[in-house]
Design an enzyme around this catalytic site. Structure first.
Site, mmCIF file in Angstrom:
data_model
loop_
_atom_site.group_PDB
_atom_site.id
_atom_site.type_symbol
_atom_site.label_atom_id
_atom_site.label_comp_id
_atom_site.label_asym_id
_atom_site.label_seq_id
_atom_site.Cartn_x
_atom_site.Cartn_y
_atom_site.Cartn_z
ATOM 1 N N CYS A 112 0.498 -1.529 -0.006
ATOM 2 C CA CYS A 112 -0.016 -0.426 0.254
ATOM 3 C C CYS A 112 0.972 1.268 0.282
ATOM 4 O O CYS A 112 0.264 2.304 -0.643
ATOM 5 C CB CYS A 112 -0.650 -0.157 0.976
ATOM 6 S SG CYS A 112 -2.303 -1.455 1.492
ATOM 7 N N HIS A 245 -3.825 7.027 3.002
ATOM 8 C CA HIS A 245 -4.638 5.799 2.405
ATOM 9 C C HIS A 245 -4.994 5.529 3.080
ATOM 10 O O HIS A 245 -5.869 5.536 4.032
ATOM 11 C CB HIS A 245 -3.011 4.623 2.877
ATOM 12 C CG HIS A 245 -3.553 3.778 3.462
ATOM 13 N ND1 HIS A 245 -4.139 3.341 1.169
ATOM 14 C CD2 HIS A 245 -3.098 2.177 2.760
ATOM 15 C CE1 HIS A 245 -3.966 1.471 1.382
ATOM 16 N NE2 HIS A 245 -4.208 1.113 2.693
ATOM 17 N N ASN A 275 -10.622 -0.451 0.088
ATOM 18 C CA ASN A 275 -8.780 0.158 -0.590
ATOM 19 C C ASN A 275 -8.775 -0.391 -1.776
ATOM 20 O O ASN A 275 -8.056 -1.834 -1.625
ATOM 21 C CB ASN A 275 -8.063 -0.819 0.931
ATOM 22 C CG ASN A 275 -6.860 -1.048 1.206
ATOM 23 O OD1 ASN A 275 -5.683 -0.668 0.403
ATOM 24 N ND2 ASN A 275 -6.644 -1.488 2.304
HETATM 25 O O1 UT7 Z 1 -4.179 -1.149 3.517
HETATM 26 C C1 UT7 Z 1 -2.835 -2.236 4.411
HETATM 27 C C2 UT7 Z 1 -2.867 -1.915 5.590
HETATM 28 N N1 UT7 Z 1 -4.436 -2.423 6.282
HETATM 29 C C3 UT7 Z 1 -5.244 -2.762 6.805
HETATM 30 O O2 UT7 Z 1 -4.980 -1.116 7.887
HETATM 31 C C4 UT7 Z 1 -6.324 -2.929 8.021
HETATM 32 C C5 UT7 Z 1 -6.512 -3.124 9.138
HETATM 33 N N2 UT7 Z 1 -7.194 -3.744 9.981
HETATM 34 C C6 UT7 Z 1 -8.899 -3.343 9.860
HETATM 35 O O3 UT7 Z 1 -9.326 -1.954 9.024
HETATM 36 C C7 UT7 Z 1 -9.413 -3.595 10.461
HETATM 37 O O4 UT7 Z 1 -9.096 -4.879 11.422
HETATM 38 C C8 UT7 Z 1 -10.795 -5.149 10.021
HETATM 39 C C9 UT7 Z 1 -11.953 -3.557 9.609
HETATM 40 C C10 UT7 Z 1 -9.869 -5.740 9.412
HETATM 41 C C11 UT7 Z 1 -12.181 -5.129 10.762
HETATM 42 O O5 UT7 Z 1 -11.345 -5.061 12.157
HETATM 43 P P1 UT7 Z 1 -11.969 -5.096 13.714
HETATM 44 O O6 UT7 Z 1 -12.638 -3.879 14.191
HETATM 45 O O7 UT7 Z 1 -10.546 -4.868 13.836
HETATM 46 O O8 UT7 Z 1 -12.291 -6.649 13.501
HETATM 47 P P2 UT7 Z 1 -11.996 -7.814 14.094
HETATM 48 O O9 UT7 Z 1 -11.183 -8.517 13.423
HETATM 49 O O10 UT7 Z 1 -11.316 -7.267 15.774
HETATM 50 O O11 UT7 Z 1 -13.799 -8.535 14.228
HETATM 51 C C12 UT7 Z 1 -14.543 -8.317 15.556
HETATM 52 C C13 UT7 Z 1 -15.260 -9.697 15.053
HETATM 53 C C14 UT7 Z 1 -15.711 -10.339 14.970
HETATM 54 O O12 UT7 Z 1 -16.414 -11.035 15.897
HETATM 55 P P3 UT7 Z 1 -16.102 -11.932 17.814
HETATM 56 O O13 UT7 Z 1 -15.144 -12.662 17.238
HETATM 57 O O14 UT7 Z 1 -15.856 -10.594 18.381
HETATM 58 O O15 UT7 Z 1 -17.552 -13.108 17.120
HETATM 59 C C15 UT7 Z 1 -14.558 -10.493 14.268
HETATM 60 O O16 UT7 Z 1 -15.504 -12.307 13.375
HETATM 61 O O17 UT7 Z 1 -16.653 -9.112 14.060
HETATM 62 C C16 UT7 Z 1 -16.394 -10.516 13.148
HETATM 63 N N3 UT7 Z 1 -16.203 -10.122 11.966
HETATM 64 C C17 UT7 Z 1 -17.092 -9.729 11.245
HETATM 65 N N4 UT7 Z 1 -18.207 -9.447 10.849
HETATM 66 C C18 UT7 Z 1 -19.464 -9.185 10.021
HETATM 67 C C19 UT7 Z 1 -15.044 -9.598 10.678
HETATM 68 N N5 UT7 Z 1 -14.793 -9.651 9.480
HETATM 69 C C20 UT7 Z 1 -16.507 -9.193 9.457
HETATM 70 C C21 UT7 Z 1 -17.089 -9.045 8.684
HETATM 71 N N6 UT7 Z 1 -18.395 -8.937 8.867
HETATM 72 N N7 UT7 Z 1 -16.952 -8.749 7.149
#
Ligand code: UT7
Length: 318
Positions: A112, A245, A275
């Site tokens: 990125c 970004h 993204n």
């Molecule tokens: O560009 C390169 C660099 N990349 C980035 O900067 C990406 C950085 N990361 C992020 O933007 C975020 O971490 C994500 C958007 C990928 C994920 O968001 P988060 O708030 O960190 O969610 P998480 O992975 O901690 O998941 C929280 C909950 C989980 O459920 P439980 O375990 O709390 O029951 C996941 O299973 O949300 C669940 N979950 C979803 N639910 C609905 C994860 N993805 C989804 C989804 N829809 N798409």
């Protein structure tokens, strides 16, 4: 001698995938995606459409905006992690399409941060007096390396391209660039399918530990904002526009907060583009320039963070 941005351009493929489309495909909701990422839709390449196709559209728009012709370009650098072929590199393929044969053309893979890396290199070529006009492109077909069934990544990534033309000038446009990398984080974010390591038995796609990546991104982007301001002896208030970004609205908000900038001074496109990796900063820049928010003379802070990890910034007098 310095370099300055003479023109910007961008391109988005026609097909749009909304959060509601994804709701029908996997266990997710529009509300979750919007709340956790800020994304509402993303553009996806048409069958047969490639990274170089998109790069060409963005490049031609930037060249026209700069008021020059393709044959005036003396250097091409394309940032991408989704090239059409292993070789020739996408810079060379773009050069052939533009018809500026003979000038150096190459690609940079820094995930990125690729556009910031490419911009930094082009600036150095110009400041060294080697070239007077450089085309810098960020272009990605991330949909080609995203598992459509992985709700942790398929909701995030989109396709597109952005470009700038840098020209030599006595006044500094690119004031400073700051590049970093830390390869110790390979397990948190990577895409398999490299030639020498071979293909993954489970498919060559982006693998990301989202929450962990998020934390490092916020920390490193906060640090690079401080580094950029300190290197130039500037106060936060000197920045007119943050052009970040576009990975996640919450990461963007954290960086804006670090700069004490209201969100009205931040170019945000993540809702419409998702993204787009290397393409995201030049795409956002072009949006801000073309809708009239970014004006000549404004001070811009460009920043990016991505796989590697790599991260970087550019302080730009537009
Ligand atoms: O560009 C390169 C660099 N990349 C980035 O900067 C990406 C950085 N990361 C992020 O933007 C975020 O971490 C994500 C958007 C990928 C994920 O968001 P988060 O708030 O960190 O969610 P998480 O992975 O901690 O998941 C929280 C909950 C989980 O459920 P439980 O375990 O709390 O029951 C996941 O299973 O949300 C669940 N979950 C979803 N639910 C609905 C994860 N993805 C989804 C989804 N829809 N798409």
């Amino acid at each position: 001698m310095h370099s300055r941005i003479a023109g910007t351009g961008s391109y988005l493929p026609a097909a749009v995938v909304t959060n509601f489309d994804l709701e029908r495909r996997m266990e997710t909701t529009d509300a979750w995606i919007r709340e956790r990422t800020g994304i509402e839709r993303r553009h996806i390449v048409a069958p047969g459409e490639t990274t170089v196709d998109m790069a060409e559209h963005a490049a031609r728009a930037a060249i026209a905006a700069a008021g020059c012709r393709p044959e005036d370009i003396e250097l091409i650098i394309v940032g991408t992690c989704t090239p059409d072929l292993v070789f020739p590199n996408p810079g060379v393929m773009l050069q052939a399409r533009l018809g500026c044969r003979g000038v150096p053309a190459f690609s940079v893979e820094a995930a990125c941060s690729g556009f910031i890396y490419a911009l930094s290199m082009a600036d150095k070529f110009i400041r060294a007096g080697e070239v007077r006009r450089a085309l810098v492109v960020g272009a990605e077909s991330l949909s080609k390396i995203t598992n459509p069934n992985d709700r942790g990544t398929a909701i995030l990534f989109g396709d597109g391209a952005g470009a700038v033309v840098l020209v030599a000038d006595e006044q500094a446009g690119i004031i400073s660039t700051h590049l970093h990398a830390d390869g110790a984080y390979i397990d948190l974010l990577r895409a398999t399918g490299g030639v020498s390591a071979g293909h993954s038995p489970t498919g060559d796609v982006i693998q990301m530990a989202g929450a962990e990546v998020f934390k490092v991104a916020v920390t490193m982007l906060g640090r690079i904002v401080d580094e950029t301001l300190a290197a130039n002896g500037l106060e936060k208030s000197a920045i007119d526009w943050l052009v970040p970004h576009q990975a996640n609205i919450r990461i963007i908000q954290a960086t804006a907060k670090k700069l004490a900038m209201p969100m009205e001074r931040v170019i945000v496109t993540v809702q419409d583009h998702g993204n787009t990796s290397t393409a995201s900063v030049p795409l956002a820049l072009d949006v801000g320039v073309r809708d009239g928010r970014i004006k000549r003379g404004d001070m811009l802070l460009l920043e990016a963070f991505g796989g590697g990890f790599t991260w970087g910034s550019a302080l730009v007098r537009f």
